[in-house]
Design an enzyme around this catalytic site. Sequence first.
Site, PDB file in Angstrom:
ATOM      1  N   CYS A 135      39.501  62.655  30.991  1.00 45.62           N
ATOM      2  CA  CYS A 135      39.714  61.610  30.001  1.00 45.62           C
ATOM      3  C   CYS A 135      41.202  61.460  29.717  1.00 45.62           C
ATOM      4  CB  CYS A 135      38.957  61.928  28.713  1.00 45.62           C
ATOM      5  SG  CYS A 135      39.086  60.596  27.512  1.00 45.62           S
ATOM      6  N   ASN A 200      38.095  59.951  37.468  1.00 47.61           N
ATOM      7  CA  ASN A 200      38.041  59.467  36.101  1.00 47.61           C
ATOM      8  C   ASN A 200      38.952  58.232  36.026  1.00 47.61           C
ATOM      9  OD1 ASN A 200      37.868  59.282  33.206  1.00 47.61           O
ATOM     10  ND2 ASN A 200      37.271  61.434  33.224  1.00 47.61           N
ATOM     11  N   THR A 201      39.154  57.692  34.847  1.00 44.06           N
ATOM     12  CA  THR A 201      39.924  56.449  34.736  1.00 44.06           C
ATOM     13  C   THR A 201      41.428  56.689  34.855  1.00 44.06           C
ATOM     14  OG1 THR A 201      39.920  56.666  32.350  1.00 44.06           O
ATOM     15  CG2 THR A 201      38.204  55.288  33.329  1.00 44.06           C
ATOM     16  N   CYS A 343      38.364  25.997  62.171  1.00 41.69           N
ATOM     17  CA  CYS A 343      39.553  25.816  61.331  1.00 41.69           C
ATOM     18  C   CYS A 343      39.401  24.598  60.424  1.00 41.69           C
ATOM     19  CB  CYS A 343      40.779  25.639  62.227  1.00 41.69           C
ATOM     20  SG  CYS A 343      42.292  25.349  61.300  1.00 41.69           S
ATOM     21  N   CYS A 346      43.760  24.332  56.461  1.00 40.77           N
ATOM     22  CA  CYS A 346      44.332  24.566  55.122  1.00 40.77           C
ATOM     23  C   CYS A 346      45.766  25.072  55.217  1.00 40.77           C
ATOM     24  CB  CYS A 346      43.479  25.552  54.338  1.00 40.77           C
ATOM     25  SG  CYS A 346      43.464  27.211  55.041  1.00 40.77           S
ATOM     26  N   CYS A 379      52.946  37.526  67.760  1.00 41.59           N
ATOM     27  CA  CYS A 379      51.965  38.138  66.851  1.00 41.59           C
ATOM     28  C   CYS A 379      52.010  39.657  66.977  1.00 41.59           C
ATOM     29  CB  CYS A 379      50.567  37.611  67.175  1.00 41.59           C
ATOM     30  SG  CYS A 379      49.276  38.356  66.152  1.00 41.59           S
TER      31      CYS A 379
END
Lengths: 422, 470
Positions: A135, A200-201, A343, A346, A379
């Site tokens: 906690c 936990n958070t 495609c 966009c 690429c």
Amino acid sequence: MADISTDFLGIKSPNPFWLASAPPTDKKINVVRAFEAGWGGVVWKTLGSQVKNVSSRYSSVNYGGKRMMGFNNIELISDRPLEINLREITEVVKMFPDRAMIVSLMADNDRKSWHELIMKAEDAGAMGFELNFGCPHGMTERGMGAAVGQDPEIAKMVVEWVMEKATIPVITKLTPNVHSVVPTGRGAVEAGTNALSLINTIQSVTGVDLDTLVPNPYVAGKSVFGGYCGPAVKPIALKMLTTIAQDPVTNRVPISGIGGVSTWKDAVEFMLLGATSVQVCTAAMNHGFRIVEDMCEGLNNWMDEKGYQKTTDFIGKSVEKITHWEDLDINYHHIANIDQSKCIHCGLCYIACEDTSHQAINVDRGQPYNNYTVKDEECVGCNLCKLVCPVEDCITMEEHRVAPEYVNWKDWQREGRPLNDH
Amino acid sequence: MTIKKPTKNMSIKNNRLTTAEYQENFADIHPPFETSDAALVEANRCLFCYDPPCMKSCPTSINVPKFIKQIATENLKGSAHTIFSSNIMGAGCSKVCPVEKLCEGACVYNLMHEEPINIARLQRYSTEKAMDNNWQLFDRKPSKGKRVAIVGAGPAGLSCAHTLSREGIDVTIYEKEAKGGGLMTYGIAAYKVTPEFCEDEVNYITSIGGIEIKYNHELGKDITIEQLQKDYDAVYLAFGVGMARQLDIPGEHLFGVTDAIKFIYDLRDNDHSTIAVGDKVAVIGMGMTAIDAATQAKRLGASEVHLVYRRTQAEMPCTEKELNIAKLDGCNIIWLAAPKEIIGNGGNVTQLVCDVMKLGEPDGSGRRSPIASGETFTLDVDMVIKAAGQMPFSDLVNEESLENNNGKVAVQGKSKTSLNNVFAGGDCVNGGREVVDAVQAGKDGAAAILKQIVSPDYIIESELKPTFNN
């Protein structure tokens, strides 16, 4: 039909879906509703010394019109009298003996307090304990919660106290508010914990009100750091889970996975990375307990499709697939391909690549639609275009190995091979 | 021989409906987003396309993804500024634009077989907020000491005036009507824009300052181009087009034959219950004006309305959405029919005789031309509304010695006329197009005027290519 039942250190549940220690498991009325809805188990909201809560307690992060993508809270452990909680636990166990009843504990930081709390909870009918070392707010200031979890030595000591007394399985819950969850995890395992759960958070500020200038959540003109959870934290939880599943000390015990689990798919991912059960909170707080129906059905259908008869057939299967960067195959290469028939023009792939990546997409201007194609030679296979593309399977990454053999960075360096030329 | 005076055509009458029915029939056809959440849901659907097809399909090049993103980030002022920077009539256009063949028709969602983004409704959401709150989004540049006269306070004139005013030019608009807005105010179905809205829009546009509108000043009567040329540094003509094209068929003089422009004008300027309409009405044409006339005839209480068009659906000038409004209103659509003769009794329309047409070779517009097949049919009607295109003000144009093409003002480039320092744009040049086209024409006119009276290399913001598209 696959068997989705779970055996966690002998604690049986009809499915691996437990509700995490949190507001949904604070009272009999909630837990009965959860079990009626079909949840496999609960971790009853943390019992310990008396606390007082404040108002408000929650805040969230919305994104792109979706609410509660991230959620935080500043609520403390259960603020109800211990006796009421214990009595209700007994009643619920009697009503639903087939469900996992884990009780979360956070005693004052001394052996005697832990021993007393353990005895009371065992007497109430708990099937296992989860030690709240995570906690991140409220309790830490008193030397509890994350203050324990952040120091492996203290954690180890407390686990040792617990193991002296407990006769039922003990799960130690880890805080993510550390550089690595492994040291505390190891300390807990070395001290004899039967299992680990995480995360936990995460300490957080979800936002600031631009009118009042007060961050969220608001308490009389002030705020505090809250514990962050919900879908936004899932990737962090999965990473931390993996480190526990890979470590030779911590991977000796079963793990209950927590952190942004909202769907059966999330649950399967946690299980593939080593979790035997998963714990859910934010998704239930967002939509109610009914979400468990699809979680069970989805898991079942996926297991049938993949030919898994029981959950242990696949738990941990992806752990070994996360490796070290220097062991990755440098000769693997893939290139984006845009399916022109899918495609929608966009241009999101183009502008993302052009502005922020490798200028590997070609634009052919039209009225009103442009056409986009990949420059194969430019690429680098980064995936960005595929990630931003709004059309499923329009952009695919196609394998073009540089060379057939596996070669990693260590070999590459040792052999003095050339580095990137751009 | 005595000429029989037409007796009153009893079937053409007003007060066909109750007040509640009039209200319902003329209520806003495009309801706005009721809540900001509803607008946010739609805004968040927008993919934020690069070099966006919607923007490229807008005659005024509104940066649509940008303004939608600004709604999504709750930067509504920024959103309205984005719209009005490109189109100062962005509020009106959000209600009257044929978006299905412009921005929304180009939305990439169409290519996914998904509903396109509701751009018009989002634009309305943003611009209405701006008008309701009277957000002043533009500052005038320091005065350049120049004055420009504009003829016509319609979309082209107002757009030109606003653009010039922003650049520090003082503008006087001469308007023959008592209200501004042009066809927006006088020529569009009442269920699309209300007279109150049109007035608010004119006031909002002129609230930038530096724009004076002189109402009830008509070119050729109260003012002349020659005088304006003397009094101002430049003149911009934006006086639009006139009445509906004549049918040139027997019986056109009969009582009950009317002009769609006049019919709609009367509707815009009067209480709906006072507008007389026939029981059985034929509307000639299939453009937006024809649809507006037919649907409003129906909404005024006509029991039968026929839309008569000489070509087919493939060639119709109105959009499918407009056609569907007419169909939903119960109008009967008659394709391949051309009016041949109007028959009367006692001076009143009783029948419309039509040629049945067939399609021949493509004509100058590229559309297949209609040819009479030799067959005819007859409709029993008591009212015929002419809506087959509008006529340019040929007489006026000729009297003012403007070079023209069949009455349409001839221009060099986008807006330079044959007269010195006189520019023109909008319907009076193009013969009649959409409001959004007129707005762009006004911007083009202002740009040309600034180059003429300030500096040849003067550039206004809207002439710059948006950085968005680099």
